[in-house]
Write a protein that holds these residues in place. Structure first.
Motif, PDB file in Angstrom:
ATOM      1  N   LEU A 459       0.843  -1.211   0.000  1.00 61.20           N
ATOM      2  CA  LEU A 459       0.000   0.000   0.000  1.00 61.20           C
ATOM      3  C   LEU A 459       0.870   1.250   0.000  1.00 61.20           C
ATOM      4  O   LEU A 459       0.675   2.169  -0.795  1.00 61.20           O
ATOM      5  N   GLU A 460       1.835   1.208   0.892  1.00 61.88           N
ATOM      6  CA  GLU A 460       2.717   2.380   1.009  1.00 61.88           C
ATOM      7  C   GLU A 460       3.520   2.585  -0.264  1.00 61.88           C
ATOM      8  O   GLU A 460       3.682   3.709  -0.728  1.00 61.88           O
ATOM      9  N   SER A 461       4.015   1.459  -0.824  1.00 60.33           N
ATOM     10  CA  SER A 461       4.845   1.618  -2.023  1.00 60.33           C
ATOM     11  C   SER A 461       3.995   2.097  -3.191  1.00 60.33           C
ATOM     12  O   SER A 461       4.450   2.850  -4.038  1.00 60.33           O
ATOM     13  N   GLU A 462       2.710   1.708  -3.206  1.00 63.50           N
ATOM     14  CA  GLU A 462       1.831   2.190  -4.265  1.00 63.50           C
ATOM     15  C   GLU A 462       1.630   3.697  -4.157  1.00 63.50           C
ATOM     16  O   GLU A 462       1.707   4.429  -5.137  1.00 63.50           O
ATOM     17  N   GLU A 463       1.407   4.113  -2.908  1.00 67.01           N
ATOM     18  CA  GLU A 463       1.253   5.562  -2.686  1.00 67.01           C
ATOM     19  C   GLU A 463       2.505   6.303  -3.123  1.00 67.01           C
ATOM     20  O   GLU A 463       2.460   7.327  -3.792  1.00 67.01           O
ATOM     21  N   GLU A 464       3.644   5.731  -2.725  1.00 66.46           N
ATOM     22  CA  GLU A 464       4.937   6.336  -3.057  1.00 66.46           C
ATOM     23  C   GLU A 464       5.106   6.407  -4.573  1.00 66.46           C
ATOM     24  O   GLU A 464       5.538   7.417  -5.118  1.00 66.46           O
ATOM     25  N   MET A 465       4.707   5.312  -5.237  1.00 68.38           N
ATOM     26  CA  MET A 465       4.814   5.254  -6.694  1.00 68.38           C
ATOM     27  C   MET A 465       3.976   6.342  -7.329  1.00 68.38           C
ATOM     28  O   MET A 465       4.409   7.035  -8.255  1.00 68.38           O
ATOM     29  N   GLU A 466       2.778   6.482  -6.809  1.00 65.04           N
ATOM     30  CA  GLU A 466       1.873   7.495  -7.373  1.00 65.04           C
ATOM     31  C   GLU A 466       2.459   8.890  -7.200  1.00 65.04           C
ATOM     32  O   GLU A 466       2.446   9.704  -8.105  1.00 65.04           O
ATOM     33  N   ARG A 467       2.995   9.101  -5.967  1.00 63.36           N
ATOM     34  CA  ARG A 467       3.586  10.407  -5.686  1.00 63.36           C
ATOM     35  C   ARG A 467       4.737  10.673  -6.664  1.00 63.36           C
ATOM     36  O   ARG A 467       4.853  11.729  -7.266  1.00 63.36           O
ATOM     37  N   ARG A 468       5.550   9.664  -6.856  1.00 61.19           N
ATOM     38  CA  ARG A 468       6.704   9.817  -7.756  1.00 61.19           C
ATOM     39  C   ARG A 468       6.248  10.022  -9.187  1.00 61.19           C
ATOM     40  O   ARG A 468       6.844  10.788  -9.939  1.00 61.19           O
ATOM     41  N   LEU A 469       5.206   9.301  -9.554  1.00 57.85           N
ATOM     42  CA  LEU A 469       4.675   9.424 -10.902  1.00 57.85           C
ATOM     43  C   LEU A 469       4.227  10.855 -11.157  1.00 57.85           C
ATOM     44  O   LEU A 469       4.524  11.450 -12.201  1.00 57.85           O
ATOM     45  N   GLU A 470       3.550  11.390 -10.129  1.00 58.91           N
ATOM     46  CA  GLU A 470       3.073  12.778 -10.240  1.00 58.91           C
ATOM     47  C   GLU A 470       4.261  13.729 -10.395  1.00 58.91           C
ATOM     48  O   GLU A 470       4.267  14.599 -11.271  1.00 58.91           O
ATOM     49  N   GLU A 471       5.259  13.489  -9.557  1.00 58.23           N
ATOM     50  CA  GLU A 471       6.470  14.327  -9.617  1.00 58.23           C
ATOM     51  C   GLU A 471       7.120  14.224 -10.979  1.00 58.23           C
ATOM     52  O   GLU A 471       7.517  15.224 -11.580  1.00 58.23           O
ATOM     53  N   ALA A 472       7.180  12.981 -11.465  1.00 53.76           N
ATOM     54  CA  ALA A 472       7.815  12.741 -12.760  1.00 53.76           C
ATOM     55  C   ALA A 472       7.050  13.461 -13.864  1.00 53.76           C
ATOM     56  O   ALA A 472       7.660  14.051 -14.765  1.00 53.76           O
ATOM     57  N   ARG A 473       5.717  13.421 -13.731  1.00 55.82           N
ATOM     58  CA  ARG A 473       4.893  14.085 -14.740  1.00 55.82           C
ATOM     59  C   ARG A 473       5.225  15.580 -14.788  1.00 55.82           C
ATOM     60  O   ARG A 473       5.413  16.162 -15.845  1.00 55.82           O
TER      61      ARG A 473
END
Ligand code: ADP
Ligand code: MG
Length: 989
Positions: A459-473
């Motif tokens: 769950l946490e890594s998914e959240e982290e991934m999403e956050r990073r994805l947003e940052e990457a975007r």
């Protein structure tokens, strides 16, 4: 029929239950139920052991299929034991032979019918009256005990007439004599030794069957304990009996004793110790046996699917086995025992159960379809032992007395029938579901917790991934905008560069055109210049020739003029000579008086003429001289012209010189050889002398510096010098000096030593300097890295510095600077001694004082006192004394005024400190220096301040040299400053 049905059913799991019975058959077929069998008990046991290990190997297959239910045939083994005659028999039967004869090696027993007839019986083991308890245990019980430890049920039973030794064989504790220990004690010892206390358990019940009632010997109040049979498995159990878990042998012995005390035994006529009850010792062994198979285990389930267990979850198995040891009551007939009343009832009950046992065994021996197991409690309890799954050993005990022949015969027959009973041995193994369940539950809990943690992490890594994805975007968007901006800038710059390139190209074109023009111009100029030069050269040549011709003409003209003058002079002289002659003639002709008068006038005239003549002569000589000069000049001019023109002569000369050079090089090589030879000789003689003398380092107090130290080696040195002088003559100084520049360090070392030795001779010094030796030595001092070379070169320079002209040359060639630098760098006391000696010699030159000081000579000299070596200090002191002496002389002649340069350069503290030095060469020079310094009032104040006054007083009193003592006294008296100081201090001098 109960026995038969039990045989076919026992050891099976029942359909819906997940518990599996792991009854495994033995695969060894050698244990056929053939009676009588020649096989010994022990060998049968060995075979069972290997069979059981085979069985263990195949147990997994059985786990999976669960179908194999057949046992391994295992016949009841029977041994017969003969009791020795007891005291009574020995007396009563003294005249009679035993009723039996044993043939143990044939395992046979002969029973005498009468004196001439007997019957022979075969047994599994025949134990004579001398058989030890240990042997009886090993052949009868031990194989059964081992089977029990492997997971099979086992029975050991004693059957026989009262008093024949059943209890002796089974139940003896052996407290007094350990060799007497019976089967029970020995069996328990083996069991306890084999089990693992952590994983296995051993529990014991001790019971007796008395008058068809099961009693607990460990708790006598428990009476009439019911026998429970599992209808499905046929297993017999006594739930009411006490179960004691055993930990050690001691425990067991106590337990046996307790049981024995409780056992009802009543005396009979036949044996006061014999028992009327059957005693049963029941030992439950529970062992955990982990499956050694690596394959996964499958637990069958109701729906037919199996639950596959991972390797980590293999089901542990446990083996539950029972050892039953039965000490039967006596088998004698009731009428013969003489029992009455209650005892008659007892005898009936005893014989009831024994009769029932006999019936069952008969039925089993004959494979009868009906076995009357239920007829007595004894047969119910022994159900598994005879015709069941247990390994059974029966020992029949007999007495030797012919009086009891009938009982003995009945006992033997019982044994013979029992030998025919065939059991089916089955392993009692089952899964240990409890421990498996515990383990699985623990694993499950761990997995649940782990799963929870992992879900959280996911769950946490998914959240982290999403956050990073947003940052990457966001980064991508920014990068895109930056990229487009950069592209625009790039395009702009490109346009600019293209423009610039175009302009640059144009410029380059223009410049190239200009360059070409310039090049052409340059070519033209060069051409012009060449032409001009040619012209000029030609004109100059012409001009020179013209000037030459003119000069020649002029010379010729002058020559002819001079010749003319000479001619005129000669003519004039001749004329005058003629006139003189005439006058002389005239004079003879005149009178005496006249002659006297005129003679004086004539003489004057003559004198005048003579003078004129001499003048003319002088003039002529001058002219001739001039003529010669002109001729020489002429020749020279002609020579130059010729040289310029004739290059072939030059080439010849060059070739000649080359040849000369080669010759010289050859000579140099020969010289090197000679030099090395000489040096070796010199070193050798030096070593010989050094060995022979215990010499000290010479102290050079004079201006001559010796390269070879010991003073008593002068002869050797002289010898060397003679050799060197010879070499010097043979080779020539120039060649020796040229070796100073040799590339070979050794050659350089030898050469510099030779030069130093030559320089020690005053006669050679001038020659060495003339030949450029001083320059070479200074060069070596400056550039050589070899300590020896520097030391010897410094020594040579010091020797050269003895000469006043050389001192000036050394100074002129920058020698003082080099010496000062060497003084600063060197650490070797001998190098420092040479350098100090050289500077000391230079200090003795009055003309060089200022320069010497300016170029750091004094400072270098004082710097060398760091060495503390007495030889170095002596040279420093000598230098200071020389310098002070020159200063003193200069001041005396009025050439110098002002304070001593030595005091200026800070020499005074060292002078004062060493004025009374132990080493006489140091002391003497310093005393002299002090006296010179003190002679001048201008130094007096500093001398007083530096403490020199006391040294002067000491010198004036103690100095060993009278001249110095006097000088000091005079100085002290003459100086007003000293006087004033002495007065101030009230020192009477
Ligand atoms: P049972 O139990 O058969 O009635 P016991 O074991 O009580 O017989 O033995 C009767 C007597 O004979 C005892 O005193 C015993 O010590 C002795 N006895 C029995 N067997 C032996 C033997 N093999 N060697 C020596 N004495 C024996
Ligand atoms: Mg007994």
């Amino acid at each position: 029929m109960a026995f038969a049905s039990y045989n076919s059913k026992s050891g099976f799991s029942v359909g819906s239950r997940t518990v599996l019975r792991l009854d495994r058959p033995l695969t060894v077929s050698s244990m056929k139920p053939v009676a009588p069998s020649p096989l010994p008990f022990a060998s049968a046991a060995t075979r069972t052991k290997s069979a059981s290990s085979l069985q263990r190997r195949s147990s997994v297959g059985s786990l999976k299929t669960g179908k194999d239910d057949s046992g391994v045939p295992g016949r009841v083994r029977v041994a017969v034991r003969l009791r020795p005659r007891n005291a009574e028999e020995q007396i009563a039967d003294a005249d009679f032979a035993d009723c039996v004869e044993l043939l143990p090696e044939l395992k046979r027993l002969k029973l005498r019918k009468n004196n001439w007839d007997c019957e022979t019986y075969q047994f599994d083991e025949v134990l004579t009256e001398t058989a030890s308890q240990k042997r009886v245990y090993e052949v009868v019980a031990k194989p059964v005990v081992e089977s029990v430890l492997e997971g099979y049920n086992g029975t050991v039973m004693a059957y026989g007439q009262t008093g024949t030794g059943k209890t002796f064989t089974l139940g003896r504790i052996g407290e007094e004599d350990c060799a007497d220990r019976g089967i029970m004690v020995r069996a328990m010892e083996d069991i306890l030794a084999d089990i693992s206390p952590e994983h296995d358990t051993v529990t014991v019940s001790y019971l007796q069957l008395y008058m068809e009632s099961v009693q607990d010997l460990l708790a006598p109040e428990r009476d009439n304990i019911p026998i429970v049979e599992d209808p499905k498995t046929g297993d017999v159990s006594l739930p009411g009996a006490t179960l004691v878990e055993l930990k050690d042998q001691q425990n067991f012995v106590q337990l046996l004793q307790t049981g024995e005390n409780n056992r009802i035994a009543s005396n009979t006529k036949m044996n006061t110790e014999s028992s009327r009850s059957h005693a049963l010792l029941l030992v439950h062994v529970k062992r955990s046996a982990k499956s050694k198979q690596e394959k996964d285990l499958v637990i069958p389930q109701e729906n037919g699917n199996g639950v596959q267990l991972s390797k980590g979850h293999r089901a542990p198995t446990i083996r539950k086995s029972k050892l039953l040891i039965v000490d039967l009551a006596g088998s004698e007939r009731v009428d013969k025992s003489g029992s009455e009343g209650h005892q008659l009832e007892e005898a009936k009950a005893i014989n009831l159960s024994l009769t029932a046992l006999g019936k069952c065994i008969n039925a089993l021996a004959e494979s009868s379809p009906h076995v009357p197991t239920r007829d007595s409690k004894l047969t119910r309890l022994l159900r598994d032992s005879f015709g069941g799954t247990a390994r059974t050993s029966l020992i029949i005990t007999i007495g030797p007395s012919p009086r009891h022949r009938a009982e003995t015969a009945s006992t033997i027959l019982f044994g013979q029938r029992a030998m025919k009973v065939e059991n089916m041995l089955k392993l009692k193994e089952e899964f240990d579901y409890k421990s498996l369940c515990r383990r699985l539950e623990a694993d499950l809990d761990r997995l649940i917790a782990e799963n929870e943690r992992q879900s959280q992490a996911v769950l946490e890594s998914e959240e982290e991934m999403e956050r990073r994805l947003e940052e990457a975007r966001i980064i991508v968007v920014e990068a895109e905008s930056r990229l487009s901006a950069a592209l625009e800038t790039l395009a702009e710059e490109r346009r600019k560069h293209q423009q610039e390139n175009k302009e640059t190209l144009q410029k380059v074109e223009v410049e190239r055109a200009e360059m070409e023009r310039f090049e052409q111009k340059l070519k033209k100029n060069v051409q012009d210049l060449q032409d001009q030069k040619e012209k000029q050269t030609f004109a100059e040549k012409e001009k020179h020739q013209k000037a030459l011709v003119e000069l020649e003409e002029k010379y010729n003209q002058e020559l002819s003029n001079v010749k003319q003058i000479l001619e005129t002079e000669r003519a004039h002289r001749e004329k005058l000579e003629n006139e003189l002659k005439e006058l002389l003639k005239k004079a003879e002709e005149t009178t005496k008086e006249e002659s006297l008068r005129t003679e004086r006038a004539k003489e004057d005239e003559l004198q005048k003429l003579k003078q004129q003549l001499e003048k003319e002569h002088l003039l002529r000589e001058q002219a001739e001289c001039e003529l010669k000069k002109i001729e020489q000049q002429h020749k020279k001019t002609n020579g130059i012209i010729q040289d310029n023109e004739d290059s072939s002569i030059l080439r010849q000369k060059v070739e000649q010189e080359l040849q000369e050079k080669e010759k010289l090089e050859e000579e140099v090589r020969a010289l090197k050889q000679q030099l090395l030879q000489l040096h070796i000789e010199a070193e050798e003689s030096k070593r010989t002398l050094e060995k022979a003398s215990s010499t000290r380092s010479s102290v050079c107090s004079d201006s001559h510096i010796s390269i070879n130290r010991p003073s008593n080696m002068r002869d050797t040195i002289n010898g060397q010098r003679a050799t060197i002088a010879k070499l010097f003559e043979q080779v020539g100084l120039h060649k020796i000096l040229s070796l100073l520049q040799s590339e070979d360090v050794d050659v350089r070392v030898h050469a510099v030593k030779v030069v130093a030795n030559l320089a020690a001779e005053e006669g050679n010094q001038e020659k060495i300097v003339e030949a450029g030796g001083l320059g070479s030595l200074l060069m070596l001092l400056q550039s050589s890295e070899d300590e020896t070379i520097r030391r010897v070169a410094a020594g040579a320079i010091a020797n050269l510095a003895m000469n006043e002209t050389n001192q000036e040359l050394i100074m002129a060639q920058g020698g003082i600077g080099l010496l000062a630098r060497t003084a600063d760098d060197a650490e070797d006391p001998q190098t420092l001694r040479m350098v100090a000696g050289a500077i000391a010699n230079l200090c003795g030159n009055e003309k060089l004082q200022i320069k010497l000081r300016e170029e750091g000579g004094i400072r270098a000299l004082l710097g060398m006192v760091r060495s503390r070596h007495p030889d170095v200090l002596a040279q420093v002191a000598r230098g200071i004394a020389n310098f002070a002496k020159c200063e003193s002389r200069g001041s005396g002649q009025g050439n110098r005024i002002g304070r001593s340069l030595l005091i200026d350069d800070g020499a005074l503290p060292w002078i004062v400190a060493n004025a009374n030095n132990e080493a006489s060469p140091i002391r003497r020079h310093i005393e002299l220096a002090l006296c010179h310094l003190a002679q001048h009032e201008v130094n007096a104040k500093d001398l007083v301040a530096g403490g020199a006054l006391w040294e002067l007083i000491r010198i004036s009193r103690e100095c060993s040299r009278e001249d110095i003592r006097t000088l000091a006294q005079r100085t002290l008296n003459a100086s007003p400053t000293f006087q004033a100081e002495l007065k101030r201090l009230h020192v009477v001098y």
